[in-house]
Design a protein around this motif. Sequence first.
Motif, short mmCIF file in Angstrom:
data_model
loop_
_atom_site.label_atom_id
_atom_site.label_comp_id
_atom_site.label_asym_id
_atom_site.label_seq_id
_atom_site.Cartn_x
_atom_site.Cartn_y
_atom_site.Cartn_z
N GLN A 74 1.67 -15.78 20.27
CA GLN A 74 2.31 -14.68 20.98
C GLN A 74 1.52 -13.39 20.80
OE1 GLN A 74 4.70 -14.70 23.14
NE2 GLN A 74 5.23 -16.87 22.90
N ARG A 133 3.45 -20.64 29.75
CA ARG A 133 3.17 -21.96 29.18
C ARG A 133 3.02 -23.02 30.27
NH1 ARG A 133 4.02 -24.17 24.04
NH2 ARG A 133 5.09 -22.25 23.41
N ILE A 176 -0.22 -21.53 24.56
CA ILE A 176 1.14 -21.12 24.95
C ILE A 176 1.11 -20.25 26.21
CG2 ILE A 176 1.88 -21.19 22.55
CD1 ILE A 176 1.98 -18.05 22.76
#
Length: 427
Positions: free
Chosen positions: A133, A159, A172
């Motif tokens: 993140q 994602r 991600i």
Amino acid sequence: MKNTSYPASYYAATAIPASPRPSLKEAIEADVCIVGAGYTGLSTALFLAEKGFKVAVVEAAKVGFGASGRNGGQIVNSYSRDLDVIEKTVPTDKAALIGSMAFEGGRIIHDLVTRYAIPCDLKNGGVFAAFTQKQMRHLESQQVLWRRYGHDALELLDRNAIRRTVACERYIGGMLDHSGGHIHPLNLALGEAQAIESWGGSIYEHSPATAIEREPRPIVRTPEGSVTADYVVIAGNAYLGNLVPELAAKSMPCGTQVIATEPLAPEVASHLLPQDYCVEDCNYLLDYFRLSADKRLIYGGGVVYGARDPSDIAAIIRPKMLKTFPQLASVRIDYAWTGNFLLTLSRLPQMGRIGSNIYYSQGCSGHGVTFTHVAGKSLAEALSGQAERFDAFASLPHYPFPGGRSLRGPLSALGAAYYSLRDRLGF
């Protein structure tokens, strides 16, 4: 004697045919003598030749022998340190000029490929892939930053979108730069060399510069000849050696390793990278990969500080490839090679003058495919009397490595290990 043949890379094996170029065996004169036939030297020579300058390029080995013919082949915009760092480093007017050129390198490459019909397998689209993140937040900030400089070709990938782009479960998210892309790097260099010669420029291979006699009118010496010129451009980067000691003190050659698989089955290739984009991850010591024109996976990564050649490149890079694509466990590695790029302490490029008539550009720090072409255009402008853009780059600080040449490698490796640990821990 140093080996001046191309390394046994995929690029050398698939290079466009090129007639051997002569070595310099006489004393000649030119408007500009350029030391180095990589992208910096070639693009400078080409822009100057187009302007009517008589140019002579001396190259220790062959056109594109160094990083220009060995890199990952990825067109990546901006610089190794991004524009927010540059904004804090130089005055506002200089930062604005440097920012205005951050996305120019790819456009220059596209223009040269089109104008000179260079067959270098040019493809569009480059992806920055995020593991965490924190890295996604950085990409979001980067999109805002680049848009501030007029670059609107960016698309954030969540994602699901990244998995439609790369068949890898580790990411991600990411960001797609539609103006990025990839090329056959050695063929681009060879095509630019042919373009220079079409304008009457001269390129001498196997002609290392052994000395540069400076003002009033510099002379570049080679083992069997010399070039007397009004100006000299030093463009040897990681392969310059100690020809110019004051430049060597402010930079460090680093090695990076690349492998190429056997040609993949069409369904495998289209599964791995359905849109045929190139990819680099967001780690400090990043991996990068793409498909070749004949659908091999070209995968690179790792840094060797001080540019020693590892004894088994595939043993270093293949495990990295399999972490990204475990489905390639049975795929054969056909090529493995290494090449050097030039790192600066700030990771910002270094351009400047030595005296009034010797110019240099070095230290792309891993962003050489695009920056070298911007540098070549800026150098050609400066030698034509329009130095504003060149001077903006020259305003960037040029720091010597702490500890000198003996400690720059170990200290840089220690710093890289720290940042690599932060990547692994997600900090």
